[in-house]
Every structure is written in structure tokens, then in C-alpha cells.
Design an enzyme around this catalytic site. Structure first.
Site, PDB file in Angstrom:
ATOM      1  N   HIS A 154      39.714  27.311  50.652  1.00 57.75           N
ATOM      2  CA  HIS A 154      40.537  27.788  49.518  1.00 57.75           C
ATOM      3  C   HIS A 154      41.106  26.613  48.715  1.00 57.75           C
ATOM      4  CE1 HIS A 154      40.548  31.680  51.703  1.00 57.75           C
ATOM      5  NE2 HIS A 154      40.697  30.901  52.757  1.00 57.75           N
ATOM      6  N   SER A 275      37.618   7.033  27.272  1.00 60.24           N
ATOM      7  CA  SER A 275      38.100   7.928  26.229  1.00 60.24           C
ATOM      8  C   SER A 275      38.276   7.129  24.951  1.00 60.24           C
ATOM      9  CB  SER A 275      39.437   8.530  26.660  1.00 60.24           C
ATOM     10  OG  SER A 275      40.184   8.924  25.529  1.00 60.24           O
ATOM     11  N   LYS A 281      41.635   5.931  30.516  1.00 60.85           N
ATOM     12  CA  LYS A 281      40.805   6.971  31.142  1.00 60.85           C
ATOM     13  C   LYS A 281      39.493   6.444  31.715  1.00 60.85           C
ATOM     14  CE  LYS A 281      41.281  10.884  31.340  1.00 60.85           C
ATOM     15  NZ  LYS A 281      41.138  12.010  30.410  1.00 60.85           N
ATOM     16  N   ASN A 283      36.410   8.667  32.982  1.00 65.12           N
ATOM     17  CA  ASN A 283      36.028  10.082  33.074  1.00 65.12           C
ATOM     18  C   ASN A 283      34.714  10.291  33.833  1.00 65.12           C
ATOM     19  OD1 ASN A 283      38.258  10.966  31.626  1.00 65.12           O
ATOM     20  ND2 ASN A 283      37.220  10.711  29.655  1.00 65.12           N
ATOM     21  N   GLU A 288      30.133  15.995  35.495  1.00 65.24           N
ATOM     22  CA  GLU A 288      30.514  17.161  34.678  1.00 65.24           C
ATOM     23  C   GLU A 288      29.298  17.725  33.946  1.00 65.24           C
ATOM     24  OE1 GLU A 288      34.969  16.719  32.993  1.00 65.24           O
ATOM     25  OE2 GLU A 288      33.703  14.999  32.583  1.00 65.24           O
ATOM     26  N   TYR A 315      -2.475  40.970  30.555  1.00 64.51           N
ATOM     27  CA  TYR A 315      -1.849  39.894  29.788  1.00 64.51           C
ATOM     28  C   TYR A 315      -1.124  40.438  28.564  1.00 64.51           C
ATOM     29  CZ  TYR A 315      -0.966  35.866  26.928  1.00 64.51           C
ATOM     30  OH  TYR A 315      -0.325  34.920  26.164  1.00 64.51           O
TER      31      TYR A 315
END
Ligand code: ARG
Length: 462
Positions: A154, A275, A281, A283, A288, A315
Site C-alpha cells: 500500500h 529544469s 532540479k 528530473n 517517466e 482476408y
């Protein structure tokens, strides 16, 4: 020139041509298409459907086309699709005899064969990339085998785990992916060529010849199915989707664990970005992006399944939609696997921070409950007593490791002096010596087991 102009009075409208064309993307199939055509032409010669001399001329011509596409001398443009392009170019080079190549064949069995050849090769590349990733995970596991890290459920600290145990968890996922791709490859390694448009062919072809030349395991047994079957594309896309799911989880953990808040791992400068406004920063754009691109691969799977839904036999042109879905999923998967592997190879670790964090949040409370249960207190009661102890710690701003024996005994007289070492982070991790558990010995065995299975897989999938 179109392959089918004869029947028409008027040329197709320019916008219809543009809408219908697929050379702009199916050109990726050029090598597969020519390889399959060489096999087909060879077979036509051996079976006496064209003469041996004609067959050789066609094969030579095709080889020339292939060489010129490879060298860049021949630009892939000016035809409806890759099949028309190759055939037109062949006829331009060797004349009339080139027009015999398409005997006993249709673009329907041709494209189904090309795609299988292409997907098969793509799976081999996927296997290489997944292998490199598992090998890099194994290296990370060997490097971190004695490091203890917080384990979460969790997304709350649950119990201390081995950092290497964590990497092993991902190796397990990617080993399953390797096997899944291999299963998909075995199932799709069936040759549709010889099914012609849909009904088979009246020429005395020998499908065994083409099968052997093209390295397929067997030949398709139903021509209607063979020309309309794109299960293998859907299956590849599912395998790719699940691999991306695994990779996106690894990326999510990488993003979290390298953040200031967690700070367990350090993301390498070479695979981070800055940044434009905030000078401080660093990053995690790479993980991501991998996480983000996962959606794109899922999208291609959904698109392919939807294309297949409710299609009448045999087809249908809808099937042309398999290509962009497949090509984009393949490129995305391969680039994500390779970039994450590179990043992982340069990841470093904040050993002390991981260790300290692993002891926070009363993460060894289960060890206290287990201590009591091993001394005869029923586990449910042991759980309740330990819960009380945790509450005592919270109320008095203490940790389990800072409690005195008297404080333990104030909650239950089942506690004795040997409870004190039970609650340390290291001992908690070491206590879980069950197969696959967090003890260093279990983690080492995990690494060995992954190595053995990877080696076995690779030797069986050469
Ligand atoms: N571009 C087509 C495809 O990808 C090739 C087969 C075309 N066959 C046809 N009958 N129009 O499916």
C-alpha cells in the site's frame, strides 16, 4: 503501375490512392517480402511451374532489388504497397519473366507470410533486449546483495526486504516475459504461403520447399484461416503490453526511490534531465517517458483486437491496420527496454539511507508478533499485544529498537531478553530465510536460480 489495373475503366482517384496506400509504412517489410519471394520463385522452378532458367532469373533479379534497397540506391516510393513496389521493380529490371513471380500466389498469403517473418525477427530482438535487462538486474542484485531496504505494501513501509531481493522480483517478471514471447514465437512459426487469395491454388506447388527455405516449423492447414489470421500480431502486442507493464512498475519505483523523499537510489546524471526554470532540479524524464509510453503499447493492443473483432472470413483490407500498430509497439518496446537497461547499469545506492528507512515505521512489528507466537502465544493474540506495543511507542515517541525489556514486559510477560535482537532491521531481514525470502542467503539462492533459468532459456531458444 498497379497490379490490378486491367479490370478498370478509370484510374483511381488521387485521394483514394493516398488513403489506400501502405508503402509509406509497409516498406519495413522489404527484406521479408523479398526473402519470401525468392523462396516462392525457387519453389516455382523446382516444381516446373516456371522453368529453372526463369526461376533463376527471377531470384537474381530479386537479389539485385534487395541489394539496391539496402544500399539506398533504390528509393521505396511510387507504388501502392511493398509487394507492388518489388514486383514492379523486378519487371523493370528483367522484363516479362518477372511477371511470372506472382504465379500461384496472392498478396493475401504474401503479406501474411511477410508479417510472420518480420514479427519472428522482432521477437528475437526482443529476446536479446530482455536478456540484457535481466543480466543488468542480476548485476544490480549481486552488487546490493547485503543491502537492506524498506519493503512496501500500500506504499506504506511494511517489512525490511533485500535490495537484491527487489531486483530479483523484476528478473522474475522479465523471465516470464521471455518465456511468453518464446511461446508466441513457437505458435506463430507457421507458414501461410501457398494459401493464395483464400482458397488455395490449382498449381502443383510444394509448400515443404518454401517452408524449409523460410525456416518455418510447419505449414498452415487451412487457407481461409491462414490469410486472415493475425492472432500472432495480437499476441505479440499482448506480450509487449505486459512487458511494458512490468517496465512501467520498475520505472515508477525508480522515480520514487530516487526522489528526495525516499532517497534510496541515485539516478545517474547521464540519464536525468534538468529544469529550464528551477536550477536545482534533477528530473527522472527517462523512466517517466517509459511509464508514459506504456499506454501507447496498450493502445495498439486494443486497436488490433478491435480490428479483428467481427471480421468475416477470409482476408479483409482491415488487416492492413496490423502494421502501424505492430511497428510502433515494437519500436516503443525496444527503445524502452534498451534505455532503461542503460540507466539501470549506472544506478547507485544510498546504502545507509536505505537501511535506516527500512527500520522506520515499526517495520519489525511482525517480528515481535512472530517472537510471541513462537513462544506459544496464539498468533492472533500475539498480533494484538504487538499492536498495543506499537501504540505505546507512538504515544511515547519511541521506536521498537529503543524499548527496554521492562517496557516490553509491561505489555506482556511473554517477552524475554531475547526479544531485543529480534527487532533490529538486519535481523528482521535475515529472519526471513524461506525460499524467495529476504535473508541474504535466500537472496543469493534467488540470484543463482535466475541465472540458471536464464541460461536454460537461452540454450533452449538459440
Ligand atoms: N497491404 C495489404 C495488407 O497489408 C496487403 C494485402 C493486400 N491484399 C489485397 N487483396 N488487397 O493487408
Amino acid at each position: 503501375m498497379k497490379l490490378w489495373e486491367g479490370r478498370f475503366d478509370k484510374p483511381t482517384a488521387a485521394d483514394a490512392d493516398a488513403f489506400n496506400e501502405c508503402l509509406s509504412f509497409d516498406q519495413k517489410l522489404y527484406a521479408a517480402d523479398i526473402t519470401a519471394s525468392v523462396a516462392h520463385a525457387t519453389m516455382l522452378g523446382k516444381c516446373g511451374i516456371v522453368t529453372e532458367a526463369e526461376s533463376s532469373e527471377i531470384v537474381e533479379g530479386l537479389r539485385g532489388v534487395l541489394a539496391d534497397i539496402r544500399s539506398g540506391a533504390l528509393r521505396l516510393e511510387g507504388a501502392e504497397d511493398i509487394h507492388s513496389f518489388v514486383e514492379n521493380e523486378l519487371v523493370r529490371r528483367i522484363g516479362q519473366v518477372g511477371k511470372k513471380l506472382h504465379t500461384a500466389r496472392s498478396r493475401n498469403d504474401q503479406v501474411a507470410t511477410d508479417m510472420r517473418i518480420y514479427v519472428r525477427e522482432s521477437i528475437d530482438r526482443t529476446t536479446e533486449l530482455l536478456t540484457a535487462l535481466v543480466e543488468t538486474l542480476l548485476k544490480a542484485a549481486c552488487e546490493t546483495v547485503s543491502y537492506v531496504m524498506p519493503g512496501f505494501t500500500h506504499l506504506r513501509k511494511a517489512q525490511p526486504v533485500g535490495c537484491a531481493q527487489y531486483f530479483n522480483a523484476y528478473s522474475e517478471m522479465f523471465l516470464r516475459d521471455l518465456e511468453r514471447f518464446s511461446d508466441c514465437r513457437a505458435r506463430m512459426n507457421v507458414m501461410p504461403l501457398g494459401s493464395a487469395a483464400l482458397a488455395g491454388t490449382s498449381y502443383p506447388i510444394d509448400r515443404e520447399i518454401t517452408r524449409k527455405l523460410l525456416g518455418f516449423r510447419s505449414v498452415s492447414q487451412n487457407s481461409l484461416d491462414a490469410v486472415s489470421d493475425r492472432d500472432f500480431v495480437a499476441e505479440y502486442l499482448f506480450c509487449a503490453s505486459l512487458t511494458m507493464a512490468h517496465l512501467s512498475r520498475l520505472c515508477e519505483d525508480t522515480i520514487l526511490y530516487t526522489s528526495d523523499e525516499f532517497g534510496y537510489w541515485v539516478i545517474p546524471d547521464e540519464y536525468s534531465t534538468g529544469s529550464s526554470i528551477m536550477p536545482q532540479k534533477k528530473n527522472p524524464d527517462i523512466p517517466e517517458l517509459v511509464r508514459g509510453k506504456t499506454g501507447r503499447v496498450y493502445g495498439h493492443l486494443t486497436a488490433m483486437l478491435t480490428v479483428l473483432k467481427g471480421l468475416p472470413l477470409a482476408y479483409n483490407k482491415d488487416l492492413q491496420e496490423d502494421k502501424e500498430a505492430f511497428f510502433d509497439a515494437e519500436t516503443t518496446l525496444h527503445s524502452c527496454l534498451s534505455i532503461y537497461t542503460a540507466l539501470l547499469g549506472k544506478l547507485s545506492f544510498n546504502v545507509n539511507r536505505m537501511y535506516d528507512a527500512a527500520g522506520e515505521g515499526f517495520s519489525t512489528a511482525t517480528d515481535v508478533a512472530d517472537y510471541l507466537a513462537k513462544r506459544g502465544v496464539p498468533f492472533r493474540d500475539a498480533h494484538a499485544i504487538t499492536g498495543k506495543l506499537v501504540r505505546y511507542c507512538i504515544e511515547n515517541d519511541k521506536t521498537l529498537t529503543s524499548l527496554s525489556l521492562d517496557e516490553f514486559r509491561a505489555v506482556s510477560d511473554a517477552f524475554h531478553a531475547d526479544v531485543l535482537p529480534c527487532v533490529t532491521t538486519r535481523n528482521s531481514a535475515e529472519a526471513r530465510a524461506s525460499v524467495g525470502g529476504s535473508s541474504a542467503k535466500a537472496v543469493r539462492a534467488g540470484i543463482r536460480s535466475i541465472k540458471v533459468r536464464l541460461r536454460k532459456f537461452l540454450s533452449e531458444n538459440k
